[in-house]
Design a protein around this motif. Structure first.
Motif, PDB file in Angstrom:
ATOM      1  N   PHE A   1       0.737  -1.100   0.112  1.00 53.70           N
ATOM      2  CA  PHE A   1       0.136  -0.045  -0.078  1.00 53.70           C
ATOM      3  C   PHE A   1       0.796   1.384  -0.136  1.00 53.70           C
ATOM      4  CE2 PHE A   1      -2.935  -2.790   2.848  1.00 53.70           C
ATOM      5  CZ  PHE A   1      -3.293  -3.564   1.504  1.00 53.70           C
ATOM      6  N   ILE A   2       2.293   1.063  -0.100  1.00 55.85           N
ATOM      7  CA  ILE A   2       3.247   2.199  -0.350  1.00 55.85           C
ATOM      8  C   ILE A   2       3.751   1.963  -1.234  1.00 55.85           C
ATOM      9  CG2 ILE A   2       4.587   1.345   1.655  1.00 55.85           C
ATOM     10  CD1 ILE A   2       5.257   4.237   2.618  1.00 55.85           C
ATOM     11  N   ASP A   3       4.476   3.060  -2.187  1.00 53.63           N
ATOM     12  CA  ASP A   3       5.153   3.075  -3.239  1.00 53.63           C
ATOM     13  C   ASP A   3       6.607   3.214  -2.883  1.00 53.63           C
ATOM     14  OD1 ASP A   3       5.910   2.524  -5.612  1.00 53.63           O
ATOM     15  OD2 ASP A   3       5.121   4.260  -6.683  1.00 53.63           O
ATOM     16  N   THR A   4       7.348   2.045  -2.554  1.00 51.25           N
ATOM     17  CA  THR A   4       8.473   1.942  -2.200  1.00 51.25           C
ATOM     18  C   THR A   4       9.151   0.481  -2.522  1.00 51.25           C
ATOM     19  OG1 THR A   4       8.679   1.319   0.001  1.00 51.25           O
ATOM     20  CG2 THR A   4       8.435   3.365   0.004  1.00 51.25           C
ATOM     21  N   TYR A   5      10.583   0.525  -2.546  1.00 49.37           N
ATOM     22  CA  TYR A   5      11.142  -1.177  -2.581  1.00 49.37           C
ATOM     23  C   TYR A   5      10.189  -1.605  -1.485  1.00 49.37           C
ATOM     24  CZ  TYR A   5      14.455   0.291  -6.141  1.00 49.37           C
ATOM     25  OH  TYR A   5      14.900   0.954  -7.308  1.00 49.37           O
ATOM     26  N   GLY A   6      10.093  -2.979  -1.598  1.00 45.45           N
ATOM     27  CA  GLY A   6       9.239  -3.812  -0.525  1.00 45.45           C
ATOM     28  C   GLY A   6       9.210  -5.166  -0.320  1.00 45.45           C
ATOM     29  N   MET A   7       9.255  -5.961   0.540  1.00 47.71           N
ATOM     30  CA  MET A   7       9.072  -7.295   0.540  1.00 47.71           C
ATOM     31  C   MET A   7       8.196  -7.776   1.656  1.00 47.71           C
ATOM     32  SD  MET A   7      13.040  -8.830   0.243  1.00 47.71           S
ATOM     33  CE  MET A   7      12.331 -10.556   0.261  1.00 47.71           C
ATOM     34  N   HIS A   8       7.109  -8.853   1.019  1.00 54.20           N
ATOM     35  CA  HIS A   8       6.191  -9.161   2.082  1.00 54.20           C
ATOM     36  C   HIS A   8       6.778 -10.744   2.425  1.00 54.20           C
ATOM     37  CE1 HIS A   8       1.423  -9.816   2.658  1.00 54.20           C
ATOM     38  NE2 HIS A   8       2.421 -10.104   4.138  1.00 54.20           N
ATOM     39  N   THR A   9       7.250 -10.887   3.526  1.00 52.63           N
ATOM     40  CA  THR A   9       8.143 -11.954   3.859  1.00 52.63           C
ATOM     41  C   THR A   9       7.367 -12.762   4.711  1.00 52.63           C
ATOM     42  OG1 THR A   9       8.842 -11.245   6.124  1.00 52.63           O
ATOM     43  CG2 THR A   9      10.149 -10.483   3.922  1.00 52.63           C
ATOM     44  N   LEU A  10       7.838 -13.918   5.377  1.00 50.58           N
ATOM     45  CA  LEU A  10       7.238 -15.130   6.084  1.00 50.58           C
ATOM     46  C   LEU A  10       6.836 -14.329   7.439  1.00 50.58           C
ATOM     47  CD1 LEU A  10       9.606 -17.914   5.179  1.00 50.58           C
ATOM     48  CD2 LEU A  10       7.423 -17.204   4.212  1.00 50.58           C
ATOM     49  N   HIS A  11       5.918 -15.264   8.145  1.00 48.54           N
ATOM     50  CA  HIS A  11       5.329 -14.950   9.435  1.00 48.54           C
ATOM     51  C   HIS A  11       6.685 -14.838  10.456  1.00 48.54           C
ATOM     52  CE1 HIS A  11       2.132 -15.562  12.675  1.00 48.54           C
ATOM     53  NE2 HIS A  11       2.386 -14.360  12.502  1.00 48.54           N
ATOM     54  N   GLY A  12       6.699 -13.519  11.182  1.00 50.47           N
ATOM     55  CA  GLY A  12       7.522 -13.226  12.256  1.00 50.47           C
ATOM     56  C   GLY A  12       8.975 -13.126  11.547  1.00 50.47           C
ATOM     57  N   ARG A  13       9.311 -13.076  10.241  1.00 51.19           N
ATOM     58  CA  ARG A  13      10.865 -12.933   9.869  1.00 51.19           C
ATOM     59  C   ARG A  13      11.187 -11.848   9.053  1.00 51.19           C
ATOM     60  NH1 ARG A  13      10.960 -16.999  13.149  1.00 51.19           N
ATOM     61  NH2 ARG A  13      10.209 -19.149  12.357  1.00 51.19           N
ATOM     62  N   SER A  14      10.390 -10.542   9.355  1.00 51.64           N
ATOM     63  CA  SER A  14      10.683  -9.573   8.613  1.00 51.64           C
ATOM     64  C   SER A  14      11.817  -8.788   9.107  1.00 51.64           C
ATOM     65  CB  SER A  14       9.594  -8.367   8.815  1.00 51.64           C
ATOM     66  OG  SER A  14       9.345  -8.253  10.305  1.00 51.64           O
ATOM     67  N   LEU A  15      12.311  -8.831  10.355  1.00 55.74           N
ATOM     68  CA  LEU A  15      13.682  -8.191  11.069  1.00 55.74           C
ATOM     69  C   LEU A  15      14.818  -9.021  10.354  1.00 55.74           C
ATOM     70  CD1 LEU A  15      12.252  -7.518  14.586  1.00 55.74           C
ATOM     71  CD2 LEU A  15      12.942  -5.800  12.616  1.00 55.74           C
ATOM     72  N   PRO A  16      14.819 -10.368  10.412  1.00 56.30           N
ATOM     73  CA  PRO A  16      16.089 -10.865   9.687  1.00 56.30           C
ATOM     74  C   PRO A  16      16.298 -10.450   8.216  1.00 56.30           C
ATOM     75  CG  PRO A  16      14.332 -12.654  10.194  1.00 56.30           C
ATOM     76  CD  PRO A  16      14.212 -11.384  10.884  1.00 56.30           C
ATOM     77  N   VAL A  17      15.221 -10.463   7.215  1.00 60.44           N
ATOM     78  CA  VAL A  17      15.132 -10.043   6.298  1.00 60.44           C
ATOM     79  C   VAL A  17      15.495  -8.758   5.939  1.00 60.44           C
ATOM     80  CG1 VAL A  17      13.907  -9.726   3.850  1.00 60.44           C
ATOM     81  CG2 VAL A  17      13.481 -11.794   5.379  1.00 60.44           C
ATOM     82  N   ALA A  18      15.115  -7.600   6.883  1.00 62.82           N
ATOM     83  CA  ALA A  18      15.504  -6.394   6.790  1.00 62.82           C
ATOM     84  C   ALA A  18      16.938  -6.017   7.287  1.00 62.82           C
ATOM     85  CB  ALA A  18      14.669  -5.500   7.769  1.00 62.82           C
ATOM     86  N   THR A  19      17.465  -6.860   8.287  1.00 64.75           N
ATOM     87  CA  THR A  19      18.752  -6.761   8.438  1.00 64.75           C
ATOM     88  C   THR A  19      19.610  -6.961   7.227  1.00 64.75           C
ATOM     89  OG1 THR A  19      18.252  -7.421  11.044  1.00 64.75           O
ATOM     90  CG2 THR A  19      20.656  -7.778  10.132  1.00 64.75           C
ATOM     91  N   GLY A  20      19.294  -8.181   6.545  1.00 62.42           N
ATOM     92  CA  GLY A  20      20.178  -8.418   5.391  1.00 62.42           C
ATOM     93  C   GLY A  20      20.154  -7.279   4.472  1.00 62.42           C
ATOM     94  N   MET A  21      18.845  -6.657   4.240  1.00 64.42           N
ATOM     95  CA  MET A  21      18.790  -5.566   3.252  1.00 64.42           C
ATOM     96  C   MET A  21      19.591  -4.436   3.761  1.00 64.42           C
ATOM     97  SD  MET A  21      15.539  -3.781   1.824  1.00 64.42           S
ATOM     98  CE  MET A  21      15.288  -5.018   0.630  1.00 64.42           C
TER      99      MET A  21
END
Length: 298
Positions: A66-86
């Motif tokens: 719902f926001i126009d940026t780069y983005g990823m809809h990841t797995l349940h509870g796993r947003s922070l490790p993905v964001a850390t890698g990014m």
């Protein structure tokens, strides 16, 4: 011939309008959080190609769509490790993490503690509605004792997790709480969180109008008190922040609980990143280093 002067690119709210409209229930608090994030990025004049929004699973985790940026809809509870890698791959990016209390404080709680202690330079926005909304109304980690839900129809018997106290205990360098119905105040908190160098956490009251009939907008409004209005409050005092984090009842504090600026970020402490973002560094080994590896392994 007169020189042509190009006007600077001005970031506007329209730049961040998503390609699809939100499908949250009418009246959901998440609409206010979305608008506050868009407004904060606009006021900070951060171009959308320099922003990434990462989420897990849940109603609020649909946020990146719902926001126009780069983005990823990841797995349940796993947003922070993905964001850390990014962030470690390209620490020049502004990386936002969005999700709910079930996603972040249930299956994702371990990742929350470790991203916090590592001081990863992320802004983590939790839309805390004290219920599992996407799965139609079960007790969540922040549901209050006695609250009747689909999974505990006779009343919740489990003590709720305190997100502010947990963030402080885990070593977060920026800890705040906002309210989706006070968009101006929330926008200022998000701006402060984004500009803070280190792990920024905002626990945002975002009432679920469909499944949580206890903690409604009408319930919160008379109880909310802003820390900024207390002249004696010192957001650099960890002990004071922890004491106020335990306050819940007729008065519930919101605002910036704590901030420290003397701790290095994870990417700042990593010697590999001293020459700039990883994505902009050469992926080729120097000949002498490559030879040393071969000699060691042969």
């Amino acid at each position: 011939m007169a020189a042509i002067v190009e006007a600077p690119n001005v970031v506007t709210m329209a730049d961040f309008k998503g390609k699809v409209d939100p499908d949250w229930c009418p009246g959901c608090g998440d609409y206010g959080v979305l608008a506050a994030v868009q407004k904060a990025l606009t006021e900070l004049q951060i171009p959308k190609h320099q922003v990434a929004t990462i989420s897990g699973i849940g109603c609020s985790s649909n946020f990146p769509g719902f926001i126009d940026t780069y983005g990823m809809h990841t797995l349940h509870g796993r947003s922070l490790p993905v964001a850390t890698g990014m962030k470690m791959a390209n620490h020049a990016m502004t990386v936002l993490v969005t999700g709910g209390d079930g996603d972040g404080f249930g299956i994702g709680c371990g990742h929350f503690v470790h991203a916090t202690r590592r001081n990863v330079d992320l802004t983590y926005l939790v839309m805390d509605n004290q219920i599992y909304g996407l799965t139609t109304g079960q007790t969540s980690p922040t549901s209050r004792v006695g609250m009747k839900t689909k999974s505990m129809p006779f009343g919740n018997v489990e003590s709720p997790l305190n997100p502010i106290s947990l963030a402080l205990a885990a070593g977060a360098t920026f800890v705040a709480r906002g309210f989706s119905a006070d968009q101006k105040h929330l926008t200022e908190l998000i701006k402060a969180a984004i500009t803070h160098k280190g792990f920024s956490f905002i626990d945002c009251f975002s009432p679920c109008v469909t499944y949580n009939k206890d903690n409604t907008f009408q319930w919160f409004k008379p109880r909310i008190k802003k820390l900024e209005e207390d002249a004696a409050y010192d957001a650099s005092d960890w002990n004071m922040a922890m004491q106020r984090s335990l306050q819940w009842g007729d008065e519930i504090p919101i605002g910036k609980f704590f901030e420290r600026t003397d701790m290095e970020t994870l990417h700042g402490a990593d010697p590999v990143l001293k020459d700039g973002p990883l994505v902009k560094q050469s992926d080729r080994l120097a000949p002498d280093m490559a030879k040393a590896f071969v000699d060691e392994l042969m």
